[in-house]
Design an enzyme around this catalytic site. Structure first.
Site, mmCIF file in Angstrom:
data_model
loop_
_atom_site.group_PDB
_atom_site.id
_atom_site.type_symbol
_atom_site.label_atom_id
_atom_site.label_comp_id
_atom_site.label_asym_id
_atom_site.label_seq_id
_atom_site.Cartn_x
_atom_site.Cartn_y
_atom_site.Cartn_z
ATOM 1 C CD GLU A 86 -3.056 -1.061 2.209
ATOM 2 O OE1 GLU A 86 -2.819 -0.383 3.223
ATOM 3 O OE2 GLU A 86 -4.125 -1.661 2.032
ATOM 4 C CD GLU A 136 -4.653 -5.999 2.535
ATOM 5 O OE1 GLU A 136 -5.451 -5.234 3.123
ATOM 6 O OE2 GLU A 136 -3.432 -6.028 2.770
#
Length: 815
Positions: A181, A252
């Site tokens: 991320e 995710e």
């Protein structure tokens, strides 16, 4: 053939056997390609550090049974290298054993090396010693950080290669991730951040794993790395791969969300998860990872700041490894339905057809006899649409899967899976004062401390992550005793204050607002006074830019004595890292003997008390949990192993504790005389209310409409694919109930075929009800471990209310 030649052939054959089947993993714009075959893959995150080696086989087997193809895990740097150059791969840290267990079950692995992982894990997975490296700046074009990141990544990849764990070596690892991320923090580093991303991608390629790499939440992931999506709604929010030659990957898909102390849990329904997965598949998605599939437990001090010990308990497999129904079962049906469509989805052309303002058909297939369709209704209302000369009633906010472009095999809003009720039962009460002993921490004075400073020290720099606790003490003169006010500006997470050895009060921050002001009235002595502050952290930070710059602890200390204000920022302070009980390891058998324990007395005058007792392991195989509902804040150990922090006194806005039960893995236990040690920070904790509980599924419930599709038949021997899946479109929907292993249906608590009111949580007989409902269900289900009842009027002796959509609701007890 010579002896040498025989030996050479033998060695070659042995090498092939050891290595296993070597696989070639590549990708194109549609999906990952394994040995030339395009794949739609469903993945589930299971972190080896958040469970135990004894739990791994069961967790992986249940994931496979639920239609999971890939097990996804982070690699935890601070677990494996807690001290620079000192590595640990023992016990629950044995990642090699974990990956081999996945392989033994015939599943693939996605290895997320990081090394920054976030993951609600202490310091985002980075070892704290990294903070002390001179000149270091985390996660940017910084030479010290890049040096250590490269060294660590190479070490992990070398370990995987040495065990032949990459698919290119015959192992299960088909995908790897570098960084995590980074798009969330990249702007903070500007050009250095862009350079770091390019360097990171180059490092990944140089590691030469033989499998593709991904970067999640990194839209400009350099080739050949694949940019991937994280979030709840990637079918709606993902911009797509940054190259037409890369597949759409969802790394995710949050099955619920992590919970912090003081916050309510976020519950995500099975229907919502299934809707967004099916939508992602409809839009050419080919890899979906559920984060988490099993969340597990944040043992010890591994949880990041303010994160509770239980992790993603609402995942398809709960904290204890039990099936979370209907989430597990509903997603299993979705996986099976999508696998029925796999060939046309991957080999056919996609056509998008508008069926209405908020209704769309995604059609896949090159040939007339090889066609699949996915019908999407984005409206919050039911909609009837026409598709290929047939009429379809689409449930509100739902996706229908048609493996043959004609018949609906699955609808995301229609749940066939059963609902489970999880029950905790007290097996041993620790309510007798004679069962407990206690040891109270002493408040250190300035002269007893070993660290001195002429200013206030930052908490993390001082403790070096060796303890949550930091004592800071000073002494000062007061010409006359007088009522005074102590004011401490603190950057979290909690603070306990003592004057002349007496406790005067506590204060804490929250996950969203760490800073707070402790302001307490107190009385001072005429002469020398001792002030002691205990700064407490509840986990290290785990996200955001510049983790290495974060500060925690007291920022200013003042005392108003009624006439003037005393400032203590530049006073002489004495510091002590940790508590005496921690230093002596009083939570172990050997350490416990190093302090003087006293018989428990019901006194709440002083906080910071250690309690110890012993208990026997409950019979059976049900998971074991410690009920700490009577306690305040602290940490618990069983046989020397920490089962995590607790903070029962920090209630949510609805007035509920964030967590009461704390998992004790059975592998932590002995048959008898297990040592339980509790550190209680607050004065209100009452150990006499603690119980040893077991956790089990005691009731099951099904609620299925006669408009539901029949469940996809999925014999799960070698994995879900079109070859071993069958579907009969002429079969009726049915309620299917199954008790956990070792239990049978002992009682039917409710049964109604017709229009029952409510759902499995709350129900009653409706205006239409078959009087035969209970008898039919009892005959089909009683004394059986599993049963099924067709949702069909003939099953119940006729249709007493024709032209009405009917359903069957059954609730049963398992014993």
């Amino acid at each position: 053939m010579t002896t040498f030649q025989y030996s050479l052939v033998f060695l070659v054959l042995m090498a092939v056997i050891v290595a296993g089947d070597v696989a070639n993993v590549t990708y194109d714009g549609r999906s990952l390609i394994i040995d030339g075959e395009h794949k739609i893959l469903f993945s589930g995150s299971i972190h080896y550090t958040r469970s135990t080696p004894q739990m791994w086989p069961s967790l992986i087997a249940k994931a496979k049974s639920g239609g999971i193809d890939v097990v996804d895990t982070y690699v935890f740097w601070n677990v494996h290298e807690p001290q620079q150059g000192q590595f640990d791969f023992s016990g629950s840290r044995d990642i090699v054993k974990f990956i081999k267990e996945v392989k033994n079950h015939g599943l693939y692995v996605c290895l997320r090396i990081g090394p920054f992982i976030q993951g609600e894990w202490s310091y985002g997975g980075l070892p704290f010693w990294l903070h002390n490296v001179q000149g270091i700046v985390f996660r940017t074009d910084n030479e010290p950080f890049k040096y250590h990141m490269k060294r660590y990544a190479k070490m992990i990849v070398k370990l995987m290669k040495s065990e032949n764990l990459y698919a290119s070596q015959g192992g299960p690892i088909i995908l790897s991730q570098i960084e995590n991320e980074y798009g969330m923090v990249g702007r903070a580093f500007r050009q250095e951040g862009k350079s770091y991303v390019k360097w990171t991608a180059k490092l990944a390629v140089e590691l030469d794993t033989g499998v593709p790499w991904v970067m999640c939440k990194q839209d400009d992931a350099p080739d050949p790395l694949v940019n991937a999506c994280n979030g709840r709604q990637c079918g709606e929010t993902f911009k797509g791969p940054n190259s037409p030659n890369k597949p759409a990957i969802w790394t995710e898909n949050w099955t619920s969300f992590y919970q912090t102390y003081g916050e309510e849990p976020l519950i995500r329904s099975a229907e919502d998860i299934a809707f967004h997965v099916a939508l992602f598949i409809a839009k050419n998605g080919s890899f979906v990872n559920y984060y988490m599939y099993h969340g597990g437990t944040n043992f010890g001090r591994n949880a990041s700041q303010f994160v509770i010990t239980s992790y993603y308990d609402q995942a398809p497999l709960d904290e204890y490894g039990l099936l979370r129904q209907p989430k597990w079962g509903h997603l299993k049906e979705l996986h099976a339905a999508v696998k029925l469509c796999e060939e046309p989805l991957l080999s056919g052309l996609q056509t998008t057809i508008s069926l209405g303002k908020l209704q769309t058909a995604f059609v896949f297939g090159k040939k007339a006899n090889l066609c699949a369709a996915i019908l999407v209704n984005q409206d919050k209302c039911e909609s009837t649409v026409q598709f290929r000369n047939s009429s379809y009633r689409l449930s509100p906010k739902s996706v229908s899967v048609l493996p043959d472009c004609k018949n609906v095999a699955f609808n995301t809003a229609k749940v066939n899976a059963q609902y489970n009720t999880r029950t905790r039962k007290a097996r041993q009460n620790l309510s007798s004062p004679q069962m407990w002993e206690e040891f109270t921490e002493t408040v250190p004075s300035f002269s007893e401390t070993s660290i001195r400073s002429e200013s206030l020290l930052e908490h993390m720099n001082t403790t070096q992550d060796t303890s949550d606790y930091l004592w800071q003490t000073t002494r000062f003169q007061q010409s006359e005793g007088a009522p005074s006010v102590l004011k401490v500006n603190h950057l979290g997470h909690a603070l306990h204050a003592f004057v002349n050895g007496r406790f005067i009060g506590s204060m804490h921050g929250t996950f969203k607002a760490h800073r707070f002001l402790l302001e307490k009235n107190m009385s001072l002595n005429n002469g020398t006074n001792n002030l002691a502050l205990l700064s407490v952290m509840v986990g290290l930070p785990n996200s955001g830019a510049h983790l290495e710059r974060r500060v925690v602890g007291s920022r200013s200390v003042k005392i108003w004595n009624g006439r003037y204000q005393l400032y203590f920022n530049n006073y002489s302070w004495g510091y002590q890292v940790g508590l005496k009980g921690e230093k002596f390891h009083v939570y172990t058998e050997d350490g416990s003997a190093k302090v003087q324990w006293k018989q428990y007395r019901d006194s709440k005058s002083q906080p910071l008390t250690w309690y110890k007792a012993s208990f026997d392991t409950p019979e059976g195989e049900d998971p074991v949990a410690l009920n700490l509902g009577s306690m305040g804040k602290g940490e618990a150990w069983v046989n020397g192993q920490s089962i995590g922090r607790y903070w029962v006194s920090f209630h949510t806005y609805k007035g509920n504790p964030s967590q009461i039960w704390y998992h004790i893995p059975r592998s932590f236990l002995k048959p008898n005389s297990n040592l339980l040690v509790i550190l209680e920070e607050e004065r209100e904790g009452n150990p006499l209310g603690i119980t040893i509980d077991t956790v089990s599924v005691t009731e099951v419930c099904g609620h299925v409409s006669n408009t539901n599709p029949h469940p996809v038949i999925s014999p799960r021997k070698k994995g879900l694919n079109r070859k071993n899946l069958t579907y009969r479109y002429d079969r009726k929907p049915k309620v299917q109930l199954q008790c956990p292993t070792g239990r049978k249906i002992s009682k039917i608590l409710f049964a109604s075929f017709g229009t029952p009111n409510g759902s499995c949580g709350s129900y009653s007989i409706g205006s239409c009800h078959s009087p035969n409902s209970l008898a039919v269900v009892q005959k089909a289900c009683l004394k059986k471990s599993r049963c099924s009842v067709p949702v069909w009027s003939k099953t119940f002796g006729g249709d007493s209310c024709p032209h009405t959509v009917k359903s069957l609701l059954v609730r049963a007890q398992c014993s």
